[in-house]
Motif scaffolding. Structure first.
Motif, PDB file in Angstrom:
ATOM      1  N   LEU A  11      49.151  45.608  45.361  1.00  0.00           N
ATOM      2  CA  LEU A  11      48.983  46.964  44.749  1.00  0.00           C
ATOM      3  C   LEU A  11      49.294  47.834  45.626  1.00  0.00           C
ATOM      4  O   LEU A  11      49.891  48.749  45.426  1.00  0.00           O
ATOM      5  CB  LEU A  11      47.474  46.841  44.249  1.00  0.00           C
ATOM      6  N   LEU A  12      48.778  47.329  46.916  1.00  0.00           N
ATOM      7  CA  LEU A  12      49.075  48.664  48.008  1.00  0.00           C
ATOM      8  C   LEU A  12      49.853  47.615  49.256  1.00  0.00           C
ATOM      9  O   LEU A  12      49.377  46.667  49.359  1.00  0.00           O
ATOM     10  CB  LEU A  12      47.634  48.944  48.533  1.00  0.00           C
ATOM     11  N   VAL A  13      50.961  48.149  49.707  1.00  0.00           N
ATOM     12  CA  VAL A  13      51.563  47.670  50.948  1.00  0.00           C
ATOM     13  C   VAL A  13      51.616  48.746  51.961  1.00  0.00           C
ATOM     14  O   VAL A  13      52.181  49.923  51.922  1.00  0.00           O
ATOM     15  CB  VAL A  13      52.966  47.301  50.697  1.00  0.00           C
ATOM     16  N   LEU A  14      51.047  48.624  53.142  1.00  0.00           N
ATOM     17  CA  LEU A  14      51.303  49.566  54.129  1.00  0.00           C
ATOM     18  C   LEU A  14      52.137  48.847  55.409  1.00  0.00           C
ATOM     19  O   LEU A  14      51.948  47.583  55.615  1.00  0.00           O
ATOM     20  CB  LEU A  14      50.008  49.827  55.283  1.00  0.00           C
ATOM     21  N   VAL A  30      50.327  50.111  61.827  1.00  0.00           N
ATOM     22  CA  VAL A  30      49.476  49.075  60.826  1.00  0.00           C
ATOM     23  C   VAL A  30      50.211  48.521  59.514  1.00  0.00           C
ATOM     24  O   VAL A  30      50.744  49.451  58.802  1.00  0.00           O
ATOM     25  CB  VAL A  30      48.015  49.820  60.413  1.00  0.00           C
ATOM     26  N   SER A  31      50.161  47.476  59.462  1.00  0.00           N
ATOM     27  CA  SER A  31      50.589  46.752  58.282  1.00  0.00           C
ATOM     28  C   SER A  31      49.568  45.838  57.521  1.00  0.00           C
ATOM     29  O   SER A  31      48.862  45.302  58.172  1.00  0.00           O
ATOM     30  CB  SER A  31      51.770  45.710  58.528  1.00  0.00           C
ATOM     31  N   SER A  52      41.488  57.550  59.435  1.00  0.00           N
ATOM     32  CA  SER A  52      42.887  58.141  59.394  1.00  0.00           C
ATOM     33  C   SER A  52      43.681  57.277  58.552  1.00  0.00           C
ATOM     34  O   SER A  52      44.618  57.907  57.728  1.00  0.00           O
ATOM     35  CB  SER A  52      43.483  58.002  60.750  1.00  0.00           C
ATOM     36  N   LEU A  53      43.446  56.109  58.587  1.00  0.00           N
ATOM     37  CA  LEU A  53      43.963  55.134  57.700  1.00  0.00           C
ATOM     38  C   LEU A  53      44.077  55.544  56.133  1.00  0.00           C
ATOM     39  O   LEU A  53      45.007  55.593  55.332  1.00  0.00           O
ATOM     40  CB  LEU A  53      43.616  53.565  57.877  1.00  0.00           C
ATOM     41  N   LEU A  54      42.741  55.628  55.928  1.00  0.00           N
ATOM     42  CA  LEU A  54      42.312  56.061  54.495  1.00  0.00           C
ATOM     43  C   LEU A  54      42.904  57.204  53.889  1.00  0.00           C
ATOM     44  O   LEU A  54      43.443  57.449  52.979  1.00  0.00           O
ATOM     45  CB  LEU A  54      40.841  55.712  54.007  1.00  0.00           C
ATOM     46  N   GLN A  55      42.964  58.366  54.949  1.00  0.00           N
ATOM     47  CA  GLN A  55      43.409  59.508  54.544  1.00  0.00           C
ATOM     48  C   GLN A  55      44.945  59.742  54.624  1.00  0.00           C
ATOM     49  O   GLN A  55      45.619  60.196  53.681  1.00  0.00           O
ATOM     50  CB  GLN A  55      42.973  60.702  55.606  1.00  0.00           C
ATOM     51  N   SER A  64      53.245  59.736  60.813  1.00  0.00           N
ATOM     52  CA  SER A  64      54.252  60.113  61.572  1.00  0.00           C
ATOM     53  C   SER A  64      55.344  58.851  61.578  1.00  0.00           C
ATOM     54  O   SER A  64      56.508  59.160  62.265  1.00  0.00           O
ATOM     55  CB  SER A  64      53.918  60.345  62.843  1.00  0.00           C
ATOM     56  N   GLY A  65      55.053  57.729  61.028  1.00  0.00           N
ATOM     57  CA  GLY A  65      55.936  56.522  60.878  1.00  0.00           C
ATOM     58  C   GLY A  65      55.458  55.518  59.981  1.00  0.00           C
ATOM     59  O   GLY A  65      54.336  55.441  59.714  1.00  0.00           O
ATOM     60  N   GLY A  66      56.184  54.773  59.432  1.00  0.00           N
ATOM     61  CA  GLY A  66      55.775  53.729  58.609  1.00  0.00           C
ATOM     62  C   GLY A  66      55.989  54.034  57.105  1.00  0.00           C
ATOM     63  O   GLY A  66      56.330  55.039  56.622  1.00  0.00           O
TER      64      GLY A  66
END
Length: 198
Positions: A11-14, A30-31, A52-55, A64-66
């Motif tokens: 469902l979600l990919v970082l 972060v992945s 910060s990740l959730l936001q 700033s990347g990814g």
């Protein structure tokens, strides 16, 4: 192994997500992947970058990347209203209820960006109030008059008004008494069993 069963994409990919606040870096590549119906917990010290990740996922902070991919669609840098329309909702740390607004008005704020009909808003409100009976008893009260636990329920209810495919909870038990914490986690467990990805 059943070759006829196609593997469901996450469902979600970082992928390699980085976030900066000026010169300060909060996230370092972060992945992660979250499958449909899965409940995932992020554990780390204060300042580790969980909020910060959730936001960033929700579009409140620009990475700033990814990359952020939701349901196979890249949403990196999308505005929060567009992200919410896709089916993501955030219950923020510290609850962030609107103290001067009533419980009902706070709940309706959860669907403002979605442009729903009155009937659909009322149907969703009924579902949320069935899950949080205490809120039903306090619909006309200003949110500031609620206890901390009730405010957490209100913040969760507001997020659930959007009927999210992915519910992001930031510190859902922060500052709550143990009995209220148990109640909140019981609700989270019920949501998970109902198929909500958390």
């Amino acid at each position: 192994m059943d070759l006829n069963k196609a593997k469901t994409p996450p469902l979600l990919v970082l992928e390699g997500l980085t976030v900066h606040y000026g010169a300060a870096q909060a996230l370092f590549g972060v992945s992660l992947q979250v499958a449909q119906g899965e409940t995932v917990a992020l554990v780390g010290a204060n300042g580790a970058g969980k909020t910060s990740l959730l936001q960033a996922i929700m579009g409140l902070v620009r990475p700033s990347g990814g990359r952020i991919v939701f349901q196979g669609r890249e949403i990196t840098g999308w505005p929060p209203t567009k992200v919410a329309r896709l089916g993501l909702a955030l219950c923020p740390e510290g609850r962030e209820v609107f103290g001067d607004l009533t419980v009902a008005e706070n709940l309706e704020a959860g669907v403002l960006a979605l442009g729903l009909s009155r009937g659909e808003k009322e149907a969703r409100l009924a579902e949320v109030l069935a899950r949080f009976p205490r809120l039903a008893e306090r619909l006309r009260q200003p949110a500031a008059t609620l206890s901390g636990g009730e405010q957490q329920m209100l913040a969760m209810g507001r997020a659930l008004m959007a009927k999210p495919r992915l519910l992001l909870l930031d510190e859902p038990s922060l500052g709550l008494a143990p009995l209220i914490t148990d109640e909140i986690f019981n609700i989270i467990n019920q949501l998970s069993r109902a198929g909500v990805t958390i």
